[in-house]
Design a protein around this motif. Structure first.
Motif, PDB file in Angstrom:
ATOM      1  N   ARG A  18     -17.892   9.479   4.338  1.00  0.00           N
ATOM      2  CA  ARG A  18     -17.531   8.067   4.500  1.00  0.00           C
ATOM      3  C   ARG A  18     -16.310   7.781   3.631  1.00  0.00           C
ATOM      4  NH1 ARG A  18     -22.735   7.766   2.985  1.00  0.00           N
ATOM      5  NH2 ARG A  18     -22.182   6.489   1.180  1.00  0.00           N
ATOM      6  N   LEU A  19     -15.478   6.865   4.051  1.00  0.00           N
ATOM      7  CA  LEU A  19     -14.286   6.515   3.286  1.00  0.00           C
ATOM      8  C   LEU A  19     -14.635   5.889   1.946  1.00  0.00           C
ATOM      9  CD1 LEU A  19     -11.900   5.166   6.037  1.00  0.00           C
ATOM     10  CD2 LEU A  19     -11.617   7.198   4.643  1.00  0.00           C
ATOM     11  N   PHE A  79       0.830  -1.195   0.000  1.00  0.00           N
ATOM     12  CA  PHE A  79       0.000   0.000   0.000  1.00  0.00           C
ATOM     13  C   PHE A  79       0.866   1.248   0.000  1.00  0.00           C
ATOM     14  CE2 PHE A  79      -2.578  -3.237   2.199  1.00  0.00           C
ATOM     15  CZ  PHE A  79      -3.588  -3.335   1.250  1.00  0.00           C
ATOM     16  N   GLN A  80       0.506   2.204  -0.838  1.00  0.00           N
ATOM     17  CA  GLN A  80       1.239   3.459  -0.942  1.00  0.00           C
ATOM     18  C   GLN A  80       0.434   4.636  -0.390  1.00  0.00           C
ATOM     19  OE1 GLN A  80       4.409   3.611  -2.172  1.00  0.00           O
ATOM     20  NE2 GLN A  80       4.382   1.400  -2.465  1.00  0.00           N
ATOM     21  N   ARG A  81      -0.882   4.530  -0.411  1.00  0.00           N
ATOM     22  CA  ARG A  81      -1.753   5.638  -0.009  1.00  0.00           C
ATOM     23  C   ARG A  81      -2.516   5.237   1.244  1.00  0.00           C
ATOM     24  NH1 ARG A  81      -4.229   6.317  -6.082  1.00  0.00           N
ATOM     25  NH2 ARG A  81      -2.243   6.749  -7.071  1.00  0.00           N
ATOM     26  N   PHE A  82      -2.303   5.995   2.302  1.00  0.00           N
ATOM     27  CA  PHE A  82      -2.932   5.683   3.573  1.00  0.00           C
ATOM     28  C   PHE A  82      -3.931   6.770   3.945  1.00  0.00           C
ATOM     29  CE2 PHE A  82       1.278   3.733   3.767  1.00  0.00           C
ATOM     30  CZ  PHE A  82       0.907   2.412   3.961  1.00  0.00           C
ATOM     31  N   VAL A  83      -4.937   6.384   4.733  1.00  0.00           N
ATOM     32  CA  VAL A  83      -5.887   7.353   5.282  1.00  0.00           C
ATOM     33  C   VAL A  83      -5.175   8.036   6.426  1.00  0.00           C
ATOM     34  CG1 VAL A  83      -8.126   7.671   6.388  1.00  0.00           C
ATOM     35  CG2 VAL A  83      -7.850   5.949   4.597  1.00  0.00           C
ATOM     36  N   GLU A  84      -4.830   9.297   6.240  1.00  0.00           N
ATOM     37  CA  GLU A  84      -4.083  10.061   7.246  1.00  0.00           C
ATOM     38  C   GLU A  84      -4.422  11.527   7.082  1.00  0.00           C
ATOM     39  OE1 GLU A  84       0.100   9.541   6.399  1.00  0.00           O
ATOM     40  OE2 GLU A  84      -0.346   9.401   4.273  1.00  0.00           O
ATOM     41  N   VAL A 127      -9.359  11.759  11.262  1.00  0.00           N
ATOM     42  CA  VAL A 127     -10.056  10.484  11.147  1.00  0.00           C
ATOM     43  C   VAL A 127     -11.043  10.400  12.306  1.00  0.00           C
ATOM     44  CG1 VAL A 127      -9.805   7.979  11.123  1.00  0.00           C
ATOM     45  CG2 VAL A 127      -8.059   9.422  10.060  1.00  0.00           C
ATOM     46  N   ILE A 128     -12.312  10.224  11.993  1.00  0.00           N
ATOM     47  CA  ILE A 128     -13.345  10.153  13.025  1.00  0.00           C
ATOM     48  C   ILE A 128     -13.414   8.731  13.576  1.00  0.00           C
ATOM     49  CG2 ILE A 128     -15.809  10.394  13.496  1.00  0.00           C
ATOM     50  CD1 ILE A 128     -15.834  12.550  11.270  1.00  0.00           C
ATOM     51  N   ASP A 129     -13.622   7.751  12.703  1.00  0.00           N
ATOM     52  CA  ASP A 129     -13.596   6.343  13.091  1.00  0.00           C
ATOM     53  C   ASP A 129     -13.158   5.528  11.883  1.00  0.00           C
ATOM     54  OD1 ASP A 129     -15.837   6.089  11.469  1.00  0.00           O
ATOM     55  OD2 ASP A 129     -17.252   6.062  13.134  1.00  0.00           O
ATOM     56  N   GLN A 130     -13.413   4.219  11.911  1.00  0.00           N
ATOM     57  CA  GLN A 130     -12.924   3.355  10.839  1.00  0.00           C
ATOM     58  C   GLN A 130     -13.563   3.637   9.491  1.00  0.00           C
ATOM     59  OE1 GLN A 130     -13.393  -0.659  12.367  1.00  0.00           O
ATOM     60  NE2 GLN A 130     -11.164  -0.891  12.199  1.00  0.00           N
ATOM     61  N   THR A 131     -14.732   4.240   9.484  1.00  0.00           N
ATOM     62  CA  THR A 131     -15.441   4.438   8.220  1.00  0.00           C
ATOM     63  C   THR A 131     -15.637   5.896   7.846  1.00  0.00           C
ATOM     64  OG1 THR A 131     -17.582   4.342   9.333  1.00  0.00           O
ATOM     65  CG2 THR A 131     -16.685   2.273   8.459  1.00  0.00           C
ATOM     66  N   ARG A 132     -15.359   6.825   8.747  1.00  0.00           N
ATOM     67  CA  ARG A 132     -15.624   8.241   8.467  1.00  0.00           C
ATOM     68  C   ARG A 132     -14.404   9.104   8.728  1.00  0.00           C
ATOM     69  NH1 ARG A 132     -20.042  10.108  12.156  1.00  0.00           N
ATOM     70  NH2 ARG A 132     -18.857   8.852  13.608  1.00  0.00           N
ATOM     71  N   VAL A 133     -14.293  10.178   7.925  1.00  0.00           N
ATOM     72  CA  VAL A 133     -13.208  11.140   8.104  1.00  0.00           C
ATOM     73  C   VAL A 133     -13.773  12.551   8.011  1.00  0.00           C
ATOM     74  CG1 VAL A 133     -11.335   9.669   7.245  1.00  0.00           C
ATOM     75  CG2 VAL A 133     -12.654  11.042   5.642  1.00  0.00           C
ATOM     76  N   LEU A 134     -13.043  13.484   8.592  1.00  0.00           N
ATOM     77  CA  LEU A 134     -13.373  14.897   8.500  1.00  0.00           C
ATOM     78  C   LEU A 134     -12.555  15.466   7.351  1.00  0.00           C
ATOM     79  CD1 LEU A 134     -14.893  17.267   9.878  1.00  0.00           C
ATOM     80  CD2 LEU A 134     -12.804  17.688  11.170  1.00  0.00           C
TER      81      LEU A 134
END
Length: 172
Positions: free
Chosen positions: A51-52, A3-8, A30-37
């Motif tokens: 949602r991601l 993986f090169q692109r991470f949720v961060e 990152v709000i939780d496993q499925t949602r981000v701000l």
């Protein structure tokens, strides 16, 4: 590493679903496993949660702290010239080409088909000429033909004397 692109925080993403589809946003937190701000300062996307599965992560990343304000995100966005980098990316060019094709009228599609046909005929003729030339000089399959007997010139054939041909007797 697979993986090169991470949720961060700071990761730039493209919104893939909903009313803001196609807009660029930056993940702020990152709000939780499925949602981000997310926040899209130059794309008119207000700070909101997504949602991601509504996002496609890009290779671009901003250096911002968690929960950074819109001003900080906008400054980092402009300093890194994300809009210019995005427009130069292959991904953005494909999206633009797809939108352009969708806007074609019937007549435009007809003209495009005719132009492709003409191009293909020219390309095929050039290819056949090259193939014929390479077949003649022996480079068609990557090998140069060697003359038999080395560099000696080929002997010329001597012509044999021709015999007079007999004609059939004429019928009365």
């Amino acid at each position: 590493m697979p993986f090169q692109r991470f949720v961060e925080s700071g990761r730039v993403a493209v919104v893939s679903d909903g009313p803001k589809r196609g807009k660029l946003v930056s993940i702020v937190d990152v709000i939780d496993q499925t949602r981000v701000l997310v926040d899209g300062p130059t794309q008119n996307v207000p700070r909101t949660q997504l949602r991601l599965n509504q996002l496609h992560l890009t290779k671009f990343r901003l250096k911002i702290p968690h929960s950074a304000g819109t001003r900080v995100v906008r400054k980092a966005w402009n300093d890194n010239k994300i809009d210019e980098k995005w427009q130069e990316s292959v991904w953005a060019k494909k999206i633009a080409a797809k939108e352009k094709r969708a806007q074609l009228s019937d007549f435009d599609r007809f003209k495009l088909r005719r132009a492709r046909s003409r191009r293909n005929k020219i390309r095929t003729a050039a290819f056949l000429n090259l193939r014929k030339a390479s077949s003649r000089d022996g480079t068609l399959y990557g090998k140069k033909k060697m003359a038999k007997g080395g560099d000696k010139p080929k002997p010329t054939k001597k012509s044999k004397p021709t015999k007079p041909q007999k004609t059939a007797p004429k019928k009365k």
